[in-house]
Design an enzyme around this catalytic site. Structure first.
Site, PDB file in Angstrom:
ATOM      1  N   CYS A 192     -13.657  -6.401   8.531  1.00  0.00           N
ATOM      2  CA  CYS A 192     -13.161  -7.769   8.687  1.00  0.00           C
ATOM      3  C   CYS A 192     -13.771  -8.624   7.576  1.00  0.00           C
ATOM      4  CB  CYS A 192     -13.568  -8.318  10.051  1.00  0.00           C
ATOM      5  SG  CYS A 192     -13.443 -10.114  10.126  1.00  0.00           S
ATOM      6  N   ASN A 194     -13.176  -1.417  -3.508  1.00  0.00           N
ATOM      7  CA  ASN A 194     -12.069  -0.626  -4.033  1.00  0.00           C
ATOM      8  C   ASN A 194     -10.762  -1.116  -3.435  1.00  0.00           C
ATOM      9  OD1 ASN A 194     -11.274   1.967  -5.513  1.00  0.00           O
ATOM     10  ND2 ASN A 194     -10.274   2.234  -3.545  1.00  0.00           N
ATOM     11  N   GLU A 195      -9.808  -1.392  -4.272  1.00  0.00           N
ATOM     12  CA  GLU A 195      -8.478  -1.795  -3.795  1.00  0.00           C
ATOM     13  C   GLU A 195      -8.534  -2.671  -2.549  1.00  0.00           C
ATOM     14  OE1 GLU A 195      -5.867   1.617  -3.518  1.00  0.00           O
ATOM     15  OE2 GLU A 195      -5.420   1.471  -5.639  1.00  0.00           O
ATOM     16  N   CYS A 221      -6.688  -9.241   8.686  1.00  0.00           N
ATOM     17  CA  CYS A 221      -7.423  -9.147   9.948  1.00  0.00           C
ATOM     18  C   CYS A 221      -7.049 -10.342  10.813  1.00  0.00           C
ATOM     19  CB  CYS A 221      -8.921  -9.108   9.678  1.00  0.00           C
ATOM     20  SG  CYS A 221      -9.894  -8.921  11.185  1.00  0.00           S
ATOM     21  N   CYS A 241      -8.791 -11.080  13.866  1.00  0.00           N
ATOM     22  CA  CYS A 241      -9.808 -11.096  14.923  1.00  0.00           C
ATOM     23  C   CYS A 241     -10.273 -12.524  15.208  1.00  0.00           C
ATOM     24  CB  CYS A 241     -10.986 -10.208  14.532  1.00  0.00           C
ATOM     25  SG  CYS A 241     -12.081 -10.967  13.322  1.00  0.00           S
ATOM     26  N   GLU A 290      -6.897   3.267 -12.717  1.00  0.00           N
ATOM     27  CA  GLU A 290      -6.524   4.543 -12.108  1.00  0.00           C
ATOM     28  C   GLU A 290      -5.074   4.868 -12.404  1.00  0.00           C
ATOM     29  OE1 GLU A 290      -7.012   4.962  -7.887  1.00  0.00           O
ATOM     30  OE2 GLU A 290      -8.901   3.855  -7.878  1.00  0.00           O
ATOM     31  N   TRP A 327       0.250  10.647  -1.507  1.00  0.00           N
ATOM     32  CA  TRP A 327       0.567   9.763  -0.382  1.00  0.00           C
ATOM     33  C   TRP A 327       2.020   9.306  -0.359  1.00  0.00           C
ATOM     34  CZ3 TRP A 327       1.837   5.282  -2.906  1.00  0.00           C
ATOM     35  CH2 TRP A 327       1.234   5.059  -4.145  1.00  0.00           C
ATOM     36  N   GLU A 377      -6.906  13.448   0.509  1.00  0.00           N
ATOM     37  CA  GLU A 377      -6.597  13.404  -0.926  1.00  0.00           C
ATOM     38  C   GLU A 377      -6.841  14.726  -1.634  1.00  0.00           C
ATOM     39  OE1 GLU A 377      -8.552   9.871  -2.320  1.00  0.00           O
ATOM     40  OE2 GLU A 377      -6.888   8.617  -1.648  1.00  0.00           O
ATOM     41  N   TYR A 396      -4.893  17.100  -2.139  1.00  0.00           N
ATOM     42  CA  TYR A 396      -3.787  17.550  -2.992  1.00  0.00           C
ATOM     43  C   TYR A 396      -3.375  16.486  -4.008  1.00  0.00           C
ATOM     44  CZ  TYR A 396      -3.876  21.133   0.515  1.00  0.00           C
ATOM     45  OH  TYR A 396      -4.308  22.119   1.358  1.00  0.00           O
ATOM     46  N   HIS A 397      -4.266  15.525  -4.213  1.00  0.00           N
ATOM     47  CA  HIS A 397      -4.001  14.500  -5.233  1.00  0.00           C
ATOM     48  C   HIS A 397      -4.412  15.065  -6.588  1.00  0.00           C
ATOM     49  CE1 HIS A 397      -4.242  10.744  -7.455  1.00  0.00           C
ATOM     50  NE2 HIS A 397      -3.706  10.112  -6.438  1.00  0.00           N
TER      51      HIS A 397
HETATM   52  C1  GLA Z   1      -6.127   4.434  -4.840  1.00  0.00           C
HETATM   53  C2  GLA Z   1      -7.605   4.463  -4.570  1.00  0.00           C
HETATM   54  C3  GLA Z   1      -8.239   5.788  -4.802  1.00  0.00           C
HETATM   55  C4  GLA Z   1      -7.339   6.899  -4.316  1.00  0.00           C
HETATM   56  C5  GLA Z   1      -5.988   6.789  -4.983  1.00  0.00           C
HETATM   57  C6  GLA Z   1      -5.031   7.875  -4.605  1.00  0.00           C
HETATM   58  O1  GLA Z   1      -5.788   3.982  -6.066  1.00  0.00           O
HETATM   59  O2  GLA Z   1      -8.314   3.474  -5.256  1.00  0.00           O
HETATM   60  O3  GLA Z   1      -9.453   5.798  -4.119  1.00  0.00           O
HETATM   61  O4  GLA Z   1      -7.212   6.791  -2.939  1.00  0.00           O
HETATM   62  O5  GLA Z   1      -5.406   5.587  -4.580  1.00  0.00           O
HETATM   63  O6  GLA Z   1      -3.807   7.699  -5.247  1.00  0.00           O
HETATM   64 ZN    ZN Z   2     -11.418 -10.553  11.154  1.00  0.00          ZN
END
Ligand code: GLA
Ligand code: ZN
Length: 673
Positions: free
Chosen positions: A117, A151-152, A157, A159, A309, A317, A357, A359-360
């Site tokens: 959160c 990260n990303e 949220c 809550c 990336e 995915w 992941e 198979y990424h």
């Molecule tokens: C995102 C994330 C990574 C990974 C890739 C997979 O970009 O930042 O950690 O999960 O996707 O495509």
């Molecule tokens: Zn929250």
């Protein structure tokens, strides 16, 4: 141009590496392989919170110390993540308030990632503490070239913590309940608030009917702003924490392209450099990928820009995770560089063996050796980038055309109940972008708040929400000689989604010289038509019924009760011109219309227009780089525009020479200036 922040001497090459998932004995072999692939930059520590902080009181950096030493000993530069993208299990158990609550009102359990959160004070306290400890501990490593916060970031949220924080955010924005009631038009459906405590989050238990459908646009818009700000605050707190110890290391977080929930244009102000993750789907066109690069680059308003990336081959995915065909990884890497990136980074260096992941795509496959197609292609690109050396780094992109893409406007357009569910903001902006891109016209993607004075042509499709000042900036721009284009569903509302009365398109009316009396939403598979310069085009989704107030008609509807009335108009305003496109059309229209505008304004393409060959320019102080990217499946004959050095092969060419650019091939021509 931007070497002060991004102090690299070559295009950084590498990406996410997670040695903590593997026994230490394997690390040296990884290093051998990565160096063989000419990799020089590792993004470390992205999901290591649980490893670094096994309990509330204990921190354990032994393994990361070893990994940092390993990187240093192998001359790897490090993009160091703060690791706060997923909280540890013990934290979720001990402090359930850090768990998010979904739009349905369901509190999540531990699991997944990006799961905290944003308004939890516990999450904020612990994430900041970790970031600070990392900066303190690793500040002496001069191979750390950047901080990668979390990260990303993303999600939402609903809550109770967030609800309380929302009320505070609103108090700051509106000051008084009277002002809030006015902005939210709460006189509608008896929504008047008499006490701040009566305000609840707009979720599926209150104003929302389904995701992206709301009964109270102004409330939902503010929630989106608030949620984006809340998450941005988490970034900013960690930013401050690492800056305490390492003020000179640039800080970023990896963005996700046209990701709707976060107002990246606002975020861009707080990042030292912009970085993003490029994962196109199998269906995405070349123009769509280019659009996302330009969109992301634009959020920095001139800050350094980095591809954080991409996959070396496939993703995991998507429903169908196609392989990148031979040459495509290289081609798309250079496409990123062409659009401004000073790095080519991957997710990931090595395929994991468990969880979702595995198979990424990765540089090191499960086979564990260098004898794979993907490895060979990566190594070959690495070698080329080494050869290119310090060229390109820090050079910029200059565009005379700007396309507006504004997050708040995006939210408002798609929250709107009526006129048509098929009116999708990104889709409409993409029509114009694609038309320009296919003609190799350089484009800056800007927001409503941005300065327009440096452009010849500004296109703002579906400029539905006119925020304070935007009409004035457009007015000045056109008066001074600029060309402005907007479309149906523009100028309707203010920043609180309150209609600007007196006739559409509101504050833009005098600039465009039109009044839109009504707007007809055509059901799917129904269309009208119009003829412009002897060409017939479809009119779809929305058909505005327009009265001229000074503008001239360029085309008229051909059917229905409004046949013979204007659909496309041109207005002379000051020294410039303002065009109104009263409908949505097809590729041919956008191509012909933008071609005509560029011709009139003498806006020239970056390079020769050949089918499926993208031409993009970057400009340094004494050099200019022309990237020629053949996205097609056939070789193309290119004419060398002037004497140059081609950087990938290190070969000189004379002006007028004809060369063949192979399918999926790339040439980077360097001209002296
Ligand atoms: C995102 C994330 C990574 C990974 C890739 C997979 O970009 O930042 O950690 O999960 O996707 O495509
Ligand atoms: Zn929250």
């Amino acid at each position: 141009m931007w070497e002060k922040v991004w102090k690299q001497d070559k295009i950084a090459f590498g990406g996410d590496y997670n040695p903590e998932q593997w026994p230490e004995e394997t690390w040296e072999e990884d290093m051998r392989l990565l160096k063989l692939a000419h990799i020089d930059t590792l993004t470390l520590n992205v999901f290591s919170w649980a490893a670094l902080q096994p309990s509330e009181e204990t921190y354990c950096f032994d393994k990361l110390d070893k990994i940092m030493e390993l990187a240093r000993a192998n001359n790897m530069k490090v993009c160091l993540a703060t690791g706060t993208g997923a909280h540890p299990a013990w934290m979720a158990r001990k402090y359930p308030e850090i768990l998010r609550t979904s739009e349905q009102g369901i509190r999540r359990k531990f699991g997944g990632r990006h799961n905290s959160c944003p308004n939890s004070s516990v999450y904020r306290k612990f994430s900041v503490k970790l970031a600070e400890k990392l900066a303190e501990r690793y500040q002496k490593y001069d191979n750390v070239i950047a901080w990668h916060i979390s990260n990303e970031y993303g999600g939402e949220c609903y809550c109770e913590n967030c609800e309380k924080a929302f009320r505070q955010w609103l108090k700051k924005r509106y000051g008084t309940l009277e002002e809030l009631n006015r902005a939210w038009t709460t006189s509608f459906w008896g929504h008047t608030f008499y006490d701040w405590e009566e305000i609840v989050l707009p979720d599926l238990r209150s104003e929302h009917m389904e995701s992206d459908r709301t009964m109270a646009q102004a409330i939902s818009l503010d929630y989106r702003r608030f949620n984006s700000d809340s998450i941005l605050d988490c970034f900013r707190l960690e930013y401050e924490a690492v800056k305490k110890y390492t003020p000179d290391i640039p800080v970023t977080t990896n963005l996700m392209g046209a990701y709707k929930p976060l107002d990246y244009r606002k975020w861009g102000k707080y990042l030292d450099f912009i970085s993003w993750d490029n994962y196109p789907s199998n269906e995405d066109s070349v123009s769509q990928i280019a659009f996302h690069h330009d969109l992301m680059r634009g959020t920095g308003g001139g800050k350094p820009f980095v591809l954080m990336e991409q996959t070396p081959s496939q993703q995991n995915w998507q429903p169908f995770n196609a392989l990148k065909r031979p040459g495509v990884m290289r081609l798309w890497s250079y496409q990123a560089v062409a659009h401004g990136s000073d790095a080519v980074l991957f997710f990931q260096m090595k395929r994991s063996i468990g969880s979702c992941e595995k198979y990424h795509g990765a540089v090191i496959s499960h086979a564990g050796h260098e004898h794979t197609r993907v490895f060979r292609e990566v190594a070959e690109l690495g070698r080329e980038l080494e050869q290119i050396g310090s060229e390109i780094i820090g050079s910029g992109i200059s565009a005379q055309t700007a396309l507006m893409f504004d997050w708040e406007n995006w939210w408002a357009v798609e929250y709107s109940a009526g006129p048509s569910v098929n009116l999708k903001y990104k889709e409409q902006v993409l029509h114009y972008y694609t038309a320009l891109h296919r003609q190799n016209i350089p484009v800056d993607i800007i927001g409503e708040e941005d300065d327009l004075s440096g452009y010849k042509l500004v296109i703002a499709p579906l400029l539905y929400m006119t925020k304070p000042g935007v009409d004035e900036r457009i007015r000045e721009f056109v008066k001074a000689g600029g060309t402005f284009v907007t479309t149906c569903f523009s100028g309707y509302v203010d920043e609180s989604d309150r209609v600007i009365t007196g006739g559409y398109p509101g504050r833009l009316r005098d600039i465009l010289g039109v009044w839109v009396e009504e707007s007809d939403a055509l059901p799917e598979h129904k269309s009208n038509r119009f003829i412009c310069e002897n060409q017939e085009y479809p009119a779809e989704i929305l058909c505005d019924i327009i009265h001229l107030e000074g503008a001239e008609t360029l085309a008229e509807y051909q059917e229905d009760f409004y046949a013979g009335t204007p659909v496309l108009t041109e207005n002379s305003f000051g020294k410039g011109k303002a065009y109104y496109v009263g409908t949505c059309s097809g590729d041919e229209f956008y191509r012909d219309f933008t071609r005509r505008l560029c011709r009139e304004q003498q806006i020239v393409p970056a390079g020769e227009v050949l089918e499926e060959v993208e031409a993009v320019r970057r400009r340094g102080e004494q050099t200019e780089y022309l990237f020629l990217l053949n996205h097609g499946d056939r070789e193309q004959e290119i004419s060398i525009p002037e004497q140059c050095l081609e950087l990938t092969q290190g070969k000189e060419y004379r002006q007028g020479e004809r060369v063949f650019l192979p399918a999926k091939g790339v040439m980077i021509l360097r001209f002296r200036r």
